[in-house]
Design a protein around this motif. Structure first.
Motif, PDB file in Angstrom:
ATOM      1  N   LEU A  25      26.856  50.544  -0.837  1.00  6.35           N
ATOM      2  CA  LEU A  25      26.930  51.693  -1.736  1.00  6.35           C
ATOM      3  C   LEU A  25      27.060  53.013  -0.984  1.00  6.35           C
ATOM      4  CD1 LEU A  25      24.287  50.772  -4.480  1.00  6.35           C
ATOM      5  CD2 LEU A  25      26.776  50.732  -4.686  1.00  6.35           C
ATOM      6  N   VAL A  26      26.389  53.146   0.147  1.00  5.28           N
ATOM      7  CA  VAL A  26      26.349  54.439   0.829  1.00  5.28           C
ATOM      8  C   VAL A  26      27.435  54.580   1.888  1.00  5.28           C
ATOM      9  CG1 VAL A  26      23.879  54.655   0.427  1.00  5.28           C
ATOM     10  CG2 VAL A  26      24.684  53.685   2.593  1.00  5.28           C
ATOM     11  N   GLY A  27      28.165  53.520   2.182  1.00  5.14           N
ATOM     12  CA  GLY A  27      29.185  53.585   3.222  1.00  5.14           C
ATOM     13  C   GLY A  27      30.587  53.475   2.662  1.00  5.14           C
ATOM     14  N   SER A  28      31.542  53.691   3.529  1.00  7.57           N
ATOM     15  CA  SER A  28      32.948  53.506   3.191  1.00  7.57           C
ATOM     16  C   SER A  28      33.438  52.271   3.930  1.00  7.57           C
ATOM     17  CB  SER A  28      33.760  54.732   3.604  1.00  7.57           C
ATOM     18  OG  SER A  28      35.130  54.550   3.339  1.00  7.57           O
ATOM     19  N   HIS A  29      33.811  51.252   3.171  1.00  4.81           N
ATOM     20  CA  HIS A  29      34.094  49.952   3.772  1.00  4.81           C
ATOM     21  C   HIS A  29      35.523  49.516   3.448  1.00  4.81           C
ATOM     22  CE1 HIS A  29      29.778  49.449   4.560  1.00  4.81           C
ATOM     23  NE2 HIS A  29      29.603  49.986   3.355  1.00  4.81           N
ATOM     24  N   GLU A  93      20.779  57.580  15.741  1.00  5.11           N
ATOM     25  CA  GLU A  93      21.097  59.002  15.757  1.00  5.11           C
ATOM     26  C   GLU A  93      21.907  59.409  14.525  1.00  5.11           C
ATOM     27  OE1 GLU A  93      22.974  60.016  19.394  1.00  5.11           O
ATOM     28  OE2 GLU A  93      21.182  59.707  20.626  1.00  5.11           O
ATOM     29  N   ALA A  94      22.957  58.664  14.231  1.00  5.22           N
ATOM     30  CA  ALA A  94      23.789  59.004  13.077  1.00  5.22           C
ATOM     31  C   ALA A  94      23.044  58.775  11.764  1.00  5.22           C
ATOM     32  CB  ALA A  94      25.077  58.176  13.095  1.00  5.22           C
ATOM     33  N   ASP A  99      22.470  66.134   8.407  1.00  4.41           N
ATOM     34  CA  ASP A  99      23.557  66.315   7.447  1.00  4.41           C
ATOM     35  C   ASP A  99      23.751  65.015   6.664  1.00  4.41           C
ATOM     36  OD1 ASP A  99      25.803  66.833   5.984  1.00  4.41           O
ATOM     37  OD2 ASP A  99      27.067  67.370   7.703  1.00  4.41           O
ATOM     38  N   PRO A 100      23.495  65.013   5.336  1.00 10.58           N
ATOM     39  CA  PRO A 100      23.646  63.777   4.556  1.00 10.58           C
ATOM     40  C   PRO A 100      25.048  63.182   4.627  1.00 10.58           C
ATOM     41  CG  PRO A 100      22.485  65.456   3.297  1.00 10.58           C
ATOM     42  CD  PRO A 100      23.018  66.132   4.528  1.00 10.58           C
ATOM     43  N   ALA A 101      26.048  64.038   4.811  1.00  7.34           N
ATOM     44  CA  ALA A 101      27.428  63.545   4.889  1.00  7.34           C
ATOM     45  C   ALA A 101      27.627  62.664   6.112  1.00  7.34           C
ATOM     46  CB  ALA A 101      28.404  64.713   4.919  1.00  7.34           C
ATOM     47  N   LEU A 102      26.810  62.855   7.140  1.00  4.63           N
ATOM     48  CA  LEU A 102      26.865  62.017   8.330  1.00  4.63           C
ATOM     49  C   LEU A 102      25.806  60.922   8.302  1.00  4.63           C
ATOM     50  CD1 LEU A 102      27.376  64.768  11.058  1.00  4.63           C
ATOM     51  CD2 LEU A 102      29.118  63.324   9.998  1.00  4.63           C
ATOM     52  N   LEU A 104      24.530  59.224   5.677  1.00  3.73           N
ATOM     53  CA  LEU A 104      24.792  58.081   4.806  1.00  3.73           C
ATOM     54  C   LEU A 104      25.747  57.072   5.445  1.00  3.73           C
ATOM     55  CD1 LEU A 104      24.932  59.669   1.241  1.00  3.73           C
ATOM     56  CD2 LEU A 104      23.171  58.193   2.220  1.00  3.73           C
ATOM     57  N   PRO A 105      26.912  57.483   5.959  1.00  2.16           N
ATOM     58  CA  PRO A 105      27.747  56.480   6.646  1.00  2.16           C
ATOM     59  C   PRO A 105      27.085  55.937   7.905  1.00  2.16           C
ATOM     60  CG  PRO A 105      28.660  58.688   6.904  1.00  2.16           C
ATOM     61  CD  PRO A 105      27.582  58.793   5.875  1.00  2.16           C
ATOM     62  N   GLY A 106      26.273  56.763   8.568  1.00  3.89           N
ATOM     63  CA  GLY A 106      25.542  56.263   9.726  1.00  3.89           C
ATOM     64  C   GLY A 106      24.545  55.190   9.341  1.00  3.89           C
TER      65      GLY A 106
END
Length: 229
Positions: A25-29, A93-94, A99-102, A104-106
């Protein structure tokens, strides 16, 4: 039923499903990545497996040889992600970036590359059934990542404008062209076979210990085939 609900592996696998869904849900796959495909296979297997556990009142996941294959593939994904793709970079780290924009994909990558591979490996180490794998599986289990590599190369050749044409940097053709890419993939396929041998070896070793009647092994291996309601 009460005994099934008391089985730790049932709730542990439920937790893995929740974590897996959250990661998706939180990533781009993209399905062009082996990580995405392998994690999707794991999620589907766990969902079906939990349903089977519930309907059969058993603590065992179905298809133990498929389970071992998925463990092998997930561990392979983790090893390649950490050693080749990120060069040993701290994966937290990510995920904990302010920054939530970083973040969440991290977090999604942390789950796919580390959390779930470790979780399914721990499931294999801790829970049965045992002794269902065969040494021939060392040959069969690497066929999935091999097929992925071949299809990815063919996709890149046939559809040069497709998105994520080269999903991984190590698959970028150099002076030797695509043949060089194929040769570079062979050690990775051998790595899958090595991981498979360790996974199978653990399974068969514990099975032999159980047969030998050692009390400690019996306690570690004892998982009833059926649980009464």
């Amino acid at each position: 039923m009460r005994r099934l609900l008391a089985a730790p592996q049932f709730w542990y696998r439920c937790l893995m499903v929740v974590v897996s869904i959250y990661g998706f849900l939180v990533g781009s796959h993209s399905v062009s990545f082996l990580t995405t495909v392998t994690n999707a296979i794991l999620l589907g297997y766990l969902v079906v497996g939990l349903w089977t556990m519930w309907t059969r009142r058993t603590p065992d996941l179905p298809a133990p040889r498929l389970r071992g294959a998925i463990v092998t593939w997930m561990v392979f994904v983790a090893v390649i992600a950490h050693t080749v793709l990120t060069d040993g970079m701290n994966p937290f780290e990510a995920a904990f970036d302010p920054d939530p924009a970083l973040a969440l994909p991290g977090t999604a990558l942390l789950i796919a590359h580390y959390v779930l591979p470790a979780a399914i490996l721990l499931d294999w180490i801790a829970f049965g059934p045992r002794g269902r794998t065969a040494w021939i599986d060392v040959v069969w289990w690497p066929l999935f990542p091999l097929a992925y590599g071949v299809l990815t190369i063919l996709r890149a050749i046939w559809f040069p404008e497709v998105v994520n044409r080269i999903p991984y940097p190590f698959m970028e053709p150099g002076d030797d062209g695509w043949m060089g890419v194929i040769v570079s993939l062979l050690p990775m396929i051998a790595l899958v076979g090595g991981i498979a041998a360790l996974v199978i070896g653990w399974d068969r070793a514990l099975a032999r210990l159980a047969v030998s009647g050692l009390p400690s092994a019996r306690n570690a291996m004892r998982v009833p085939d059926r649980l009464s309601s």
